[in-house]
Design a protein around this motif. Structure first.
Motif, mmCIF file in Angstrom:
data_model
loop_
_atom_site.group_PDB
_atom_site.id
_atom_site.type_symbol
_atom_site.label_atom_id
_atom_site.label_comp_id
_atom_site.label_asym_id
_atom_site.label_seq_id
_atom_site.Cartn_x
_atom_site.Cartn_y
_atom_site.Cartn_z
ATOM 1 N N ALA A 32 0.856 -1.202 0.000
ATOM 2 C CA ALA A 32 0.000 0.000 0.000
ATOM 3 C C ALA A 32 0.884 1.242 0.000
ATOM 4 N N PHE A 33 0.673 2.103 -1.008
ATOM 5 C CA PHE A 33 1.421 3.377 -1.081
ATOM 6 C C PHE A 33 0.498 4.478 -0.580
ATOM 7 N N ILE A 34 0.842 5.108 0.537
ATOM 8 C CA ILE A 34 0.047 6.189 1.112
ATOM 9 C C ILE A 34 0.665 7.509 0.662
ATOM 10 N N ALA A 35 0.004 8.188 -0.271
ATOM 11 C CA ALA A 35 0.528 9.427 -0.862
ATOM 12 C C ALA A 35 0.032 10.640 -0.094
ATOM 13 N N PRO A 36 0.939 11.511 0.400
ATOM 14 C CA PRO A 36 0.512 12.686 1.167
ATOM 15 C C PRO A 36 -0.205 13.741 0.322
ATOM 16 N N HIS A 37 0.071 13.788 -0.984
ATOM 17 C CA HIS A 37 -0.609 14.768 -1.831
ATOM 18 C C HIS A 37 -0.823 14.167 -3.209
ATOM 19 N N GLN A 63 -3.130 12.536 9.449
ATOM 20 C CA GLN A 63 -4.147 11.663 10.034
ATOM 21 C C GLN A 63 -4.992 10.978 8.964
ATOM 22 N N GLN A 64 -5.224 11.683 7.858
ATOM 23 C CA GLN A 64 -5.921 11.023 6.756
ATOM 24 C C GLN A 64 -5.081 9.860 6.219
ATOM 25 N N GLY A 65 -3.774 10.035 6.210
ATOM 26 C CA GLY A 65 -2.868 8.960 5.774
ATOM 27 C C GLY A 65 -2.898 7.773 6.718
ATOM 28 N N VAL A 66 -3.013 8.056 8.038
ATOM 29 C CA VAL A 66 -3.109 6.976 9.020
ATOM 30 C C VAL A 66 -4.383 6.177 8.789
ATOM 31 N N ALA A 68 -6.011 5.919 5.988
ATOM 32 C CA ALA A 68 -5.843 5.195 4.729
ATOM 33 C C ALA A 68 -4.994 3.931 4.927
ATOM 34 N N ALA A 69 -3.945 4.039 5.752
ATOM 35 C CA ALA A 69 -3.088 2.877 6.022
ATOM 36 C C ALA A 69 -3.858 1.797 6.764
ATOM 37 N N ARG A 70 -4.685 2.215 7.727
ATOM 38 C CA ARG A 70 -5.490 1.245 8.472
ATOM 39 C C ARG A 70 -6.466 0.523 7.530
ATOM 40 N N GLN A 71 -7.042 1.243 6.611
ATOM 41 C CA GLN A 71 -7.946 0.633 5.631
ATOM 42 C C GLN A 71 -7.190 -0.341 4.727
ATOM 43 N N ALA A 72 -5.992 0.057 4.298
ATOM 44 C CA ALA A 72 -5.194 -0.804 3.425
ATOM 45 C C ALA A 72 -4.843 -2.118 4.117
ATOM 46 N N ILE A 73 -4.485 -2.045 5.393
ATOM 47 C CA ILE A 73 -4.159 -3.254 6.152
ATOM 48 C C ILE A 73 -5.373 -4.164 6.248
ATOM 49 N N ALA A 74 -6.532 -3.558 6.469
ATOM 50 C CA ALA A 74 -7.765 -4.359 6.541
ATOM 51 C C ALA A 74 -8.060 -5.035 5.211
ATOM 52 N N GLU A 75 -7.614 -4.426 4.112
ATOM 53 C CA GLU A 75 -7.849 -4.989 2.788
ATOM 54 C C GLU A 75 -6.771 -5.985 2.369
ATOM 55 N N GLY A 76 -5.795 -6.212 3.238
ATOM 56 C CA GLY A 76 -4.797 -7.239 2.965
ATOM 57 C C GLY A 76 -3.391 -6.758 2.740
ATOM 58 N N ALA A 77 -3.128 -5.469 2.886
ATOM 59 C CA ALA A 77 -1.774 -4.956 2.675
ATOM 60 C C ALA A 77 -0.824 -5.490 3.745
ATOM 61 N N ARG A 78 0.365 -5.856 3.324
ATOM 62 C CA ARG A 78 1.385 -6.342 4.264
ATOM 63 C C ARG A 78 2.569 -5.390 4.361
ATOM 64 N N ILE A 79 2.728 -4.518 3.370
ATOM 65 C CA ILE A 79 3.862 -3.602 3.339
ATOM 66 C C ILE A 79 3.329 -2.199 3.055
ATOM 67 N N ILE A 80 3.776 -1.200 3.844
ATOM 68 C CA ILE A 80 3.316 0.180 3.712
ATOM 69 C C ILE A 80 4.465 1.048 3.213
ATOM 70 N N ILE A 81 4.160 1.906 2.201
ATOM 71 C CA ILE A 81 5.120 2.902 1.714
ATOM 72 C C ILE A 81 4.484 4.273 1.911
ATOM 73 N N SER A 82 5.244 5.232 2.446
ATOM 74 C CA SER A 82 4.783 6.604 2.538
ATOM 75 C C SER A 82 5.999 7.509 2.687
ATOM 76 N N ARG A 83 5.774 8.783 2.989
ATOM 77 C CA ARG A 83 6.915 9.694 3.128
ATOM 78 C C ARG A 83 6.622 10.770 4.166
ATOM 79 N N GLY A 84 7.692 11.378 4.640
ATOM 80 C CA GLY A 84 7.609 12.515 5.543
ATOM 81 C C GLY A 84 6.847 12.253 6.813
ATOM 82 N N ALA A 87 4.456 9.185 6.973
ATOM 83 C CA ALA A 87 5.127 7.911 7.266
ATOM 84 C C ALA A 87 5.373 7.773 8.759
ATOM 85 N N ARG A 88 5.806 8.908 9.369
ATOM 86 C CA ARG A 88 6.114 8.846 10.797
ATOM 87 C C ARG A 88 4.862 8.594 11.628
ATOM 88 N N LEU A 89 3.751 9.253 11.291
ATOM 89 C CA LEU A 89 2.522 9.058 12.050
ATOM 90 C C LEU A 89 1.992 7.632 11.908
#
Length: 657
Positions: A32-37, A63-66, A68-84, A87-89
């Motif tokens: 799952a790629f979580i894009a900030p913009h 927080q919107q990225g967080v 989104a990441a939680r939703q991606a994990i629920a959908e089966g994501a095992r690896i998360i990519i993000s930035r800045g 990513a830290r949150l």
């Protein structure tokens, strides 16, 4: 696995069940790629579509990225990519590892060089990685700048207020600082990631994905192996909490895996010995613990990781009854085949110095795989030595195959030793038969009473020993063998060679190592010691107390010549155990002593006779007392029929047998 990869695997494997076999590259999303913009979202989506990565792009900052990441994990994501900051949150709030997209150094350098001067006041605002990227660029180009590091969300506004008071000409930062500056009418530059850095993030994600697949596959293989084990297996951490258990462990404990995981080991195994081993981080085996209504055999094994011992423990256990049942089955199978040696040097009892030296030599012989010839009278324990040598040496794991050369005629013994091909002779099995040489491969072939073997068969045996090859009777196929021969005889080999009953070349081939077992009459102190040992065993087997042995009987034991050696002595102990309740000197046993020559009026005359004359006279006497019956004579003396006949042949009056 590298430490960071282990962290990834450990953290990510806790998220959700693996959605598909790792070997299949399908449309299913695992990255799952979580894009900030939106701009980075579009770039990431183009990479996914062009490369076919098993990935999906989500849009969301902070927080919107967080979410989104939680939703991606629920959908089966095992690896998360993000930035800045996003990513830290995600890392902080979801407790998962995140592969972070790096900012483009080239773009940052180009902007600062072209769009700013030495007089430009530059506010560098963002999380630590961004500060570490932009600040060195400003230093190199000699720009005037001040850093405003963003950390916790609660401190964001404080830093922004500081930026406003400083009144910079331009704000260089990540999405948070960029949007804040634009909202206040300040000139701002967004540090973006280049296509190359996005591709690098996806490649790192795929590397983690592939290694994670191998890690999970290894875990599955290990789980399969553990589930195939007959033992229960439990992994326990240092707090004594059960972290993993195999299927057999659940079955033995009659508990579900869900009930056992997270429980305390002490709730199931209450053992002082186990508690001590666990507390001291010591490996301990063959412990017995009670669980409900049965006993379990248990091993405690410490686990070493990263050079540290005791980070966890493995408990292996199974019901004692199951072990006993399995052992009984194996013993029955071995007993049925007869291809094992049950005696060891611990079974050889002696008190005499002569036997001590002999046993020491035999132990040295056991470390070699050379052929051995054992010579000794009947009943001295030749096979006992042979089995002990086998069990103490490098061939102990191999078979011990025994055959009595005197018990079978030549043709039958040949087919037993070498086997035969299908239809080799009338009455042969249609499938043929494997021979004892083949059965003894990588082990020991014990040839008892070698001098009784047919002379022609001796030549074939010699050929097999020289070439280490055999051919089945009626066959045409050469079969390689690797067998150590231990042969025995109760005759004098050199005399047998002179009389043409033993091939000299065969004897010297087998006589690589030789043992001559002394007769019981030459073993000082052994007759009375062995008699007491045998008597104790006989009484224990009968469940009766061991009787006292009168000194007179001990004296007689020392004086007797023992033509039947240890076997005769053991028979005498059996008889004493049976009759000892009678008056010590009136019981039939004393008559037996007298009848076989342990007492008598001819002792003075016998002192001048040779030992051989003495034995011949006594065997002849018992033979006459048994009315010429060889079998009863042998039974009474505790020796075999061939030995009785041999002694009778040496009698001066040639008693007919």
């Amino acid at each position: 696995m590298p430490e960071r990869l282990v962290q990834y695997a450990t953290a990510l494997s806790c998220l959700s069940p693996w959605p598909l076999p790792c070997s299949r590259r399908e449309e299913t999303m695992v990255i799952a790629f979580i894009a900030p913009h939106e701009r980075i979202s579009i770039a990431a989506q183009s990479i996914v579509e062009a490369s076919g990565y098993p990935a999906k792009v989500y849009l969301g900052d902070l927080q919107q990225g967080v979410r989104a990441a939680r939703q991606a994990i629920a959908e089966g994501a095992r690896i998360i990519i993000s930035r800045g900051g996003t990513a830290r949150l995600i890392r902080q709030e979801l407790g998962v590892e995140v592969i972070e997209v790096e900012a483009s150094v080239q773009r940052t350098l180009a902007y600062v060089y072209k769009e700013t001067t030495e007089e430009t006041k530059i506010a560098v605002a963002g999380f630590e990685p961004l500060i570490n990227l932009v600040a060195p660029v400003c230093d190199v180009l000699g720009r005037t700048y001040r850093s405003f590091e963003l950390k916790e969300k609660s401190s964001f506004q404080v830093q922004m207020d500081r930026i406003g008071k400083w009144d910079p000409d331009v704000v260089i930062g990540d999405a948070i600082a960029y949007h804040w500056a634009q909202a206040r009418g300040l000139d701002a530059y967004l540090i973006e990631s280049s296509l190359e850095t996005l591709l690098d993030a996806f490649e790192r994600a795929m590397l983690v994905y592939n290694n994670l697949c191998r890690y999970i596959l290894a875990e599955e293989k290990l789980a399969t192996v553990l589930d195939c084990s007959r033992e229960g297996a439990i992994l326990v951490n240092r707090e004594g909490v059960i972290e993993e258990i195999n299927r057999q462990g659940c079955d033995i404990l009659s508990q579900s895996r869900e009930e056992l995981i997270g429980a305390l080991l002490s709730d199931y195994f209450d053992s002082t010995e186990l508690s001590r081993a666990f507390r001291k981080n010591q490996t301990a085996r063959n412990m017995l613990v009670n669980y409900r209504d049965e006993k379990l055999a248990l091993d405690h094994i410490t686990v070493s990781a990263d050079g540290q011992t005791g980070s966890a423990s493995v408990i292996l256990f199974q019901p004692v009854q199951k072990i006993q049942d399995a052992g009984n089955v194996i013993r029955r199978k071995l007993a049925d085949s007869g291809f094992y040696a049950k005696y060891t040097f611990d079974d050889i009892f002696f008190a005499s110095e002569k036997m001590r030296q002999l046993v020491a030599v035999a132990k040295q012989y056991s470390q070699s795989d050379s052929n051995i010839m054992i010579v000794g009278e009947t009943g001295t324990g030749k096979e006992l030595f042979a089995q002990s040598i086998h069990n103490a040496g490098p061939l102990a794991k191999g078979p011990f195959v025994a055959v009595n050369c005197a018990a079978l005629p030549g043709a039958l013994l040949e087919s037993e030793l070498f086997g035969y091909a299908p239809g080799a002779f009338t009455g042969a099995a249609r499938s043929g038969k494997i021979g004892l040489f083949e059965l003894a491969h990588e082990g020991t072939l014990f040839l008892d009473e070698l001098t009784e073997m047919d002379f022609f068969l001796q030549s074939k045996l010699l050929r097999a020993l020289q070439t280490q090859e055999i051919m089945r009777v009626g066959g045409n196929k050469i079969i390689p063998i690797k067998v150590r021969i231990i042969a025995t005889t109760n005759r004098k080999p050199l005399e047998e060679i002179q009389q043409g009953r033993l091939r000299a070349d065969l004897f010297y081939r087998l006589n690589t190592l030789d043992l001559k077992i002394p007769p019981l009459r030459e073993r000082e102190n052994d007759p009375e010691q062995l008699f007491e040992l045998f008597l104790a065993r006989k009484c224990e087997r009968r469940g009766i107390a061991m009787p006292a042995i009168p000194e007179k009987i001990l004296t007689l034991l020392r004086r007797y010549s023992w033509p039947g050696n240890v076997r005769e002595l053991e028979n005498l102990a059996e008889k004493y155990a049976t009759l000892h309740t009678l008056s010590p000197f009136d019981m039939p046993l004393m008559t037996e002593f007298a009848s076989i020559g342990m007492t008598g009026a001819d002792d003075e005359n016998q002192q001048e006779a040779t030992l051989e004359d003495f034995i011949v006279a006594k065997v002849s006497k018992v033979f006459r007392a048994e009315n010429g019956n060889v079998t009863r004579t042998a039974q009474r003396l505790g020796i075999d029929r061939n030995t009785v006949k041999r002694w009778l042949d040496k009698a001066p009056d040639k008693v007919p047998a």
